[in-house]
Design a protein around this motif. Structure first.
Motif, PDB file in Angstrom:
ATOM      1  N   SER A 144       5.240  -0.248   4.314  1.00 13.26           N
ATOM      2  CA  SER A 144       5.661   1.132   4.117  1.00 13.26           C
ATOM      3  C   SER A 144       5.370   1.977   5.352  1.00 13.26           C
ATOM      4  N   SER A 145       4.332   1.641   6.107  1.00 11.03           N
ATOM      5  CA  SER A 145       4.029   2.414   7.314  1.00 11.03           C
ATOM      6  C   SER A 145       5.116   2.228   8.362  1.00 11.03           C
ATOM      7  N   ARG A 148       8.123   4.331   7.305  1.00  9.42           N
ATOM      8  CA  ARG A 148       7.954   5.742   7.634  1.00  9.42           C
ATOM      9  C   ARG A 148       8.065   5.970   9.144  1.00  9.42           C
ATOM     10  N   TRP A 221      11.768   9.506  -1.513  1.00  9.97           N
ATOM     11  CA  TRP A 221      10.383   9.606  -1.076  1.00  9.97           C
ATOM     12  C   TRP A 221       9.521   8.533  -1.714  1.00  9.97           C
ATOM     13  N   ASN A 225       7.828   5.383   0.671  1.00 12.43           N
ATOM     14  CA  ASN A 225       6.391   5.126   0.631  1.00 12.43           C
ATOM     15  C   ASN A 225       6.064   3.810  -0.062  1.00 12.43           C
ATOM     16  N   ALA A 228       4.969   4.472  -3.725  1.00 12.79           N
ATOM     17  CA  ALA A 228       3.809   5.327  -4.003  1.00 12.79           C
ATOM     18  C   ALA A 228       4.231   6.649  -4.604  1.00 12.79           C
ATOM     19  N   ASP A 229       3.369   7.234  -5.397  1.00 12.60           N
ATOM     20  CA  ASP A 229       3.565   8.596  -5.876  1.00 12.60           C
ATOM     21  C   ASP A 229       2.209   9.312  -5.850  1.00 12.60           C
ATOM     22  N   PRO A 233      -1.211   6.434  -5.074  1.00 16.64           N
ATOM     23  CA  PRO A 233      -0.917   6.282  -3.649  1.00 16.64           C
ATOM     24  C   PRO A 233      -1.125   4.851  -3.192  1.00 16.64           C
ATOM     25  N   LYS A 234      -0.377   4.493  -2.142  1.00 21.93           N
ATOM     26  CA  LYS A 234      -0.495   3.153  -1.582  1.00 21.93           C
ATOM     27  C   LYS A 234      -1.031   3.227  -0.168  1.00 21.93           C
ATOM     28  N   SER A 236      -1.137   2.554   3.826  1.00 19.98           N
ATOM     29  CA  SER A 236      -0.060   2.588   4.820  1.00 19.98           C
ATOM     30  C   SER A 236       0.388   1.202   5.216  1.00 19.98           C
ATOM     31  N   CYS A 240       6.260  -3.896   1.505  1.00 20.29           N
ATOM     32  CA  CYS A 240       7.457  -3.461   0.780  1.00 20.29           C
ATOM     33  C   CYS A 240       8.015  -4.666   0.051  1.00 20.29           C
TER      34      CYS A 240
END
Length: 341
Positions: A144-145, A148, A221, A225, A228-229, A233-234, A236, A240
């Motif tokens: 996910s990092s 982003r 969003w 991520n 994540a919500d 949270p997840k 970084s 995926c």
């Protein structure tokens, strides 16, 4: 009795000439192997408008260059063969009979690289009447990092992936199709591009298998991520995978690119150095999702309504807007791009 080429009915001869003049191949289903891809020679700062990230993440098909000379030289060869074939060739090259139609297939590989491949080119020309670019997403970022990193704004700069799309357009305007391997000229070519485009269509398409696509009820969003919500949270470095390793929806990418096209055409103090390329070399831009039009930018209308009153003094010190606008009108008229006087 032998049948010679010149004995064929004129309609059949005309069709043969058409096939000789054009270039056509099938788009690949997936990114080509690494040895078939191409990274342009490193370009120095100032050699192009796009940031270095854009230059390094557009990977052209290495074998494509070998077709360039044949495609560009065929019209001249046909004109020199004999009188009848020359007449047929001239008809085929006449813009009113054969408007130039180009089609480019682009794979967005792992959400970070573009792999373009030309699928159809009509007769060679400098002014392209209709260029359709189809974008297909293949693969996802590993974490996910990384997702982003490529798809979210970089401080005050646009997302890194935007530079990739921008360089794809810049390189085409600079050298035309099938010639991306050629060494670039020193310095940006924004004042002397080789090509113009009347109608540029960007079509963002879904994968053939619906189950590969992020579900419609998943927000962008949450997807970016890695699922994540606020409540869960997840990290970084979260992978995926699973449901959140699915491909991005084409409308998300279409919205992202469309948004920044709008910013470029706004010609703010930060966007003007990049937005002027669209005004000078493109007639209109159509944004589609799965072939359906969702947004159209009529650049001739935007140019007519583009005015700068009360600009910041530092803007006025280096940007002669009125002179530039007069120049753009002249450039567009000369190239056959639409203008509103």
């Amino acid at each position: 009795m032998p049948i010679f080429l010149l004995n064929l009915p004129i309609e059949l001869l005309d069709r043969i000439i058409e096939l000789v003049l054009r270039y056509e191949v099938l788009a690949p289903e997936r990114p080509l192997p690494g040895w078939q891809n191409y990274m342009p020679w490193p370009r120095q700062d100032g050699d192009c408008l796009s940031a270095a990230h854009g230059v390094s993440t557009v990977k052209y098909w290495r074998a494509q260059e070998i077709y360039h000379e044949a495609w560009t030289s065929n019209p001249l060869s046909l004109l020199l063969v004999n009188h009848q074939i020359a007449e047929v060739t001239k008809r085929r090259l006449d813009k009113s009979l054969t408007p130039s139609v180009f089609k480019l297939d682009v794979i967005l590989s792992d959400e970070r690289e573009l792999h373009p491949r030309w699928c159809f080119l009509s007769n060679p020309c400098r002014h392209v009447e209709d260029l359709t670019v189809t974008f297909r997403v293949v693969g996802t970022c590993p974490t996910s990092s990384w997702r982003r990193y490529h798809l979210l704004p970089d401080g005050d700069s646009p997302p890194r992936i935007v530079w990739t799309f921008y360089y794809l357009l810049e390189r085409f305007l600079e050298v035309g199709p099938l010639a991306e391997h050629r060494d670039a000229s020193v310095g940006p070519r924004t004042d002397d591009m080789s090509s113009t485009i009347n109608c540029l269509t960007l079509d963002f398409v879904s994968p053939p298998k619906e189950e590969m696509l992020a579900p419609a009820d998943l927000s962008f969003w949450a997807w970016i991520n890695g699922g994540a919500d606020d409540n869960h949270p997840k990290s970084s470095t979260s992978l995926c995978i699973g449901g959140f390793g699915l491909l991005m929806r084409p409308e998300w990418l279409a919205d992202l690119i469309s948004e920044y096209i709008g910013y470029l055409l706004g010609m703010s103090i930060f966007m003007a150095p990049y937005g002027k390329m669209l005004y000078e070399y493109v007639g209109s831009i159509r944004i589609c999702v799965d072939g359906k039009l969702v947004k159209e930018y009529r650049i001739d209308y935007r140019l007519k309504d583009l005015h700068y009153i009360g600009l910041e003094e530092d803007y006025k010190s280096y940007w002669d807007f009125q002179r530039w606008k007069e120049k753009v009108y002249s450039m567009r008229q000369k190239a056959g791009l639409p203008v509103i006087l």
